[in-house]
Motif scaffolding. Structure first.
Motif, PDB file in Angstrom:
ATOM      1  N   ALA A  97      -7.074   8.652  -3.225  1.00 62.38           N
ATOM      2  CA  ALA A  97      -6.563   7.286  -3.067  1.00 62.38           C
ATOM      3  C   ALA A  97      -7.498   6.282  -3.722  1.00 62.38           C
ATOM      4  O   ALA A  97      -7.050   5.333  -4.387  1.00 62.38           O
ATOM      5  N   LYS A  98      -8.810   6.490  -3.573  1.00 63.56           N
ATOM      6  CA  LYS A  98      -9.779   5.607  -4.229  1.00 63.56           C
ATOM      7  C   LYS A  98      -9.628   5.663  -5.745  1.00 63.56           C
ATOM      8  O   LYS A  98      -9.681   4.640  -6.438  1.00 63.56           O
ATOM      9  N   GLN A  99      -9.434   6.862  -6.259  1.00 64.62           N
ATOM     10  CA  GLN A  99      -9.337   7.024  -7.710  1.00 64.62           C
ATOM     11  C   GLN A  99      -8.083   6.342  -8.252  1.00 64.62           C
ATOM     12  O   GLN A  99      -8.123   5.688  -9.304  1.00 64.62           O
ATOM     13  N   VAL A 100      -6.966   6.472  -7.545  1.00 62.59           N
ATOM     14  CA  VAL A 100      -5.730   5.834  -7.991  1.00 62.59           C
ATOM     15  C   VAL A 100      -5.869   4.312  -7.926  1.00 62.59           C
ATOM     16  O   VAL A 100      -5.426   3.588  -8.831  1.00 62.59           O
ATOM     17  N   GLU A 101      -6.497   3.831  -6.837  1.00 59.46           N
ATOM     18  CA  GLU A 101      -6.729   2.388  -6.703  1.00 59.46           C
ATOM     19  C   GLU A 101      -7.575   1.864  -7.867  1.00 59.46           C
ATOM     20  O   GLU A 101      -7.316   0.786  -8.405  1.00 59.46           O
ATOM     21  N   SER A 102      -8.581   2.646  -8.246  1.00 58.28           N
ATOM     22  CA  SER A 102      -9.461   2.207  -9.335  1.00 58.28           C
ATOM     23  C   SER A 102      -8.721   2.120 -10.661  1.00 58.28           C
ATOM     24  O   SER A 102      -9.168   1.437 -11.585  1.00 58.28           O
ATOM     25  N   ALA A 103      -7.581   2.818 -10.754  1.00 62.79           N
ATOM     26  CA  ALA A 103      -6.757   2.750 -11.970  1.00 62.79           C
ATOM     27  C   ALA A 103      -5.771   1.585 -11.915  1.00 62.79           C
ATOM     28  O   ALA A 103      -4.934   1.442 -12.809  1.00 62.79           O
ATOM     29  N   GLY A 104      -5.847   0.791 -10.833  1.00 60.34           N
ATOM     30  CA  GLY A 104      -5.020  -0.397 -10.743  1.00 60.34           C
ATOM     31  C   GLY A 104      -3.696  -0.214 -10.039  1.00 60.34           C
ATOM     32  O   GLY A 104      -2.832  -1.099 -10.094  1.00 60.34           O
ATOM     33  N   VAL A 105      -3.507   0.926  -9.351  1.00 65.78           N
ATOM     34  CA  VAL A 105      -2.258   1.187  -8.633  1.00 65.78           C
ATOM     35  C   VAL A 105      -2.532   1.134  -7.136  1.00 65.78           C
ATOM     36  O   VAL A 105      -3.308   1.943  -6.623  1.00 65.78           O
TER      37      VAL A 105
END
Length: 534
Positions: A115-123
């Motif tokens: 979830a952190k990684q997806v958030e860091s991609a702007g989603v």
């Protein structure tokens, strides 16, 4: 620092399907349309519907559920974000006693990291943990294995009240529970984990309630959302999917049987057996979970036969009396949730090879699946023993006898070990000279010399092994060390992550331990990790 890795090829019982999935080999790609690449998950947001009316209704249920378990503000905020249109990444697990084995924590850490990684991609993305509360295998979930301070195994099972084959969501802990929980807390030692155990696991509580309360305490500050699919409102939301799954049961069977043939022809295993009488639903009958079968245009629940229209009428009237089988469960999850990816273990990944055709028929898309964190955790006292005897973790996978023999051989007096080494060298040198002389005399005798040399090597090795066994019998400390290493790292000849309760490690290492797991789940090693604690 990226932890050490052990290739899954060295891990016992690793299937060819799982190995090929990790490498995303061409042979496995027809069964998995998305590669196991976390960096590509955010891109799925353009194809996964989100912020739908169903998502909003589900968010309302999640708010109710998580509040009842004592949810943190971080978790409630994430549910609001889901209601407002955020996507989700999901994992799940059976509601094992005392929080289940270590792999349960690994799954939670994996979904938080993703979830952190997806958030860091702007989603915008929230982490969700699906509790498999509708499973009915009580014997499998009603067990927990702790370790004592000297690495002795301490198994626990709690008394229960409930009907056989009832979903574990309906099973309650019976009289005698509180006393056994107090004993388990003593094994853990005074700690936050012991406090949580006493608070959550009480006589009269359900398996799902105790598990949810425990995970709420463990992962609250990380915003992990818990989902109990046994909720009646969630079943009402799922009614259209249940109806479509029985209306198209024959079509789904045909597609699954064809997919199973493709899997077999590719020389992979079928995780779930499917017949031409299968349906994707269970029914609850007198509290027990019963499969629904289909033949000659009719459906059977136990001995009762009913037409499709009657079955549909019952689903509409009481959807809470029906639930999904293992091949419909992922589709139900993604009917409720805007899922970008699911994180699973090797068995779940094998399910997904089959489930893809159900996804295509009912949702028109297939969700990405990624492997969970897999690791062996080594505490300092155990690491010192490994260093003392020069052991590597994979050596444990060869079995108890070989491990003990290995330890004993390394513990032989240095003078005796040197004598055996000199003996082997002497045999090698003597037989080399003899072979060279025989080659000049009569080349046909060289093969006989080679066989004789092999026999002598074997006899010297056998004698050394017997000496090591004698040392093992004589040396009680050595025996104790062997047992401690086995119990801590490969109990019951099973990976630590599948046996030892995750709560044991939380008791020893506290909340920072979960941070360490989340960091480890983000590491790029795709294999089985070795994590040194302390």
């Amino acid at each position: 620092m990226i932890p050490d890795c052990i290739p899954f090829s060295s891990i016992p019982h690793t299937t060819r399907l799982f190995s090929d999935f990790l490498s995303y080999s061409p042979a496995v790609q027809p069964f998995f349309p998305h590669p196991p690449d976390a960096s590509q998950v955010a891109a799925q947001s353009t194809t996964v519907p989100h912020g739908t009316q169903i998502n909003i209704r589900v968010a309302d249920v999640l708010t109710k559920q998580n509040r009842a378990w004592g949810a943190s503000e971080e978790t409630l905020s994430n549910i609001q974000r889901l209601r407002d249109g955020a996507h989700a990444v999901v994992t799940g697990q059976q509601v094992g006693l005392f929080g289940g084995p270590l792999l349960s924590l690994f799954k939670a850490a994996s979904v938080l990291a993703l979830a952190k990684q997806v958030e860091s991609a702007g989603v915008p993305c929230v982490p969700i943990f699906w509790m498999a509360t509708e499973d009915h295998d009580l014997a499998e979930v009603n067990q927990s294995l702790l370790l004592s301070n000297d690495f002795q195994l301490a198994p626990f099972t709690l008394p229960t009240d409930g009907k056989p084959d009832s979903p574990v969501a309906n099973i309650r802990f019976a009289a005698g529970t509180n006393e056994l929980v107090a004993r388990a807390a003593e094994v853990l030692g005074e700690s936050m984990a012991a406090d949580y155990l006493r608070e959550c696991y009480r006589e009269g509580e359900t398996f799902s309630g105790a598990y949810a309360k425990l995970f709420t305490r463990l992962f609250g500050e990380h915003g992990l959302i818990l989902l109990d699919p046994a909720d009646a409102e969630l079943h009402r939301i799922a009614t259209p999917l249940f109806l479509e799954s029985v209306e198209r049961a024959g079509e789904l069977d045909t597609a699954l049987l064809a997919r199973n043939r493709e899997i077999s022809q590719a020389h992979y295993h079928e995780q779930v057996k499917v017949t031409d009488e299968s349906t994707p639903l269970f029914a609850l009958v007198d509290g027990a979970r019963v499969p629904i079968h289909r033949s000659n245009g009719e459906f059977t629940i136990r001995k009762e036969r009913l037409a499709l229209e009657e079955l549909k009428r019952r689903i509409v009237a009481a959807p809470e009396n029906f639930n999904a089988n293992v091949l419909l469960r992922p589709v139900l999850q993604d009917y409720w949730l805007p899922t970008l990816a699911y994180i699973g273990g090797p068995a779940e990944i094998a399910y997904f090879a089959q489930v893809g055709v159900v996804y295509e028929k009912l949702l028109g898309r297939v969700t990405t699946i990624l492997p969970r964190l897999s690791a062996t955790l080594i505490e300092p006292r155990v690491e010192r023993l490994l260093l003392k005897y020069g052991l590597e973790v994979p050596e444990l996978f060869h079995g108890e006898t070989q491990l003990r023999d290995s330890l004993a051989a390394r513990a032989l007096p240095s003078e005796l070990k040197l004598d055996f080494e000199h003996g082997r060298l002497a045999v090698e040198e003597a037989m080399q000279r003899i072979s060279e002389s025989l080659h000049r005399l009569d080349p046909t005798l060289v093969e006989a010399a080679r066989r004789a040399s092999n026999k002598m090597r074997y006899q010297v090795g056998r004698l050394e092994k017997r000496a090591a066994q004698a040392e093992l019998r004589r040396n009680e400390i050595l025996t104790r060390h062997a047992t401690q290493i086995e119990n801590a790292l490969y109990p019951h000849r099973v990976l630590q992550e599948r046996e030892i309760a995750g709560l044991y490690f939380y008791a020893k290492w506290g909340p920072d331990f979960l941070e360490r797991l989340i960091e480890t789940a983000q590491a790029r090693c795709p294999e089985h990790k070795v994590v040194r604690l302390g």
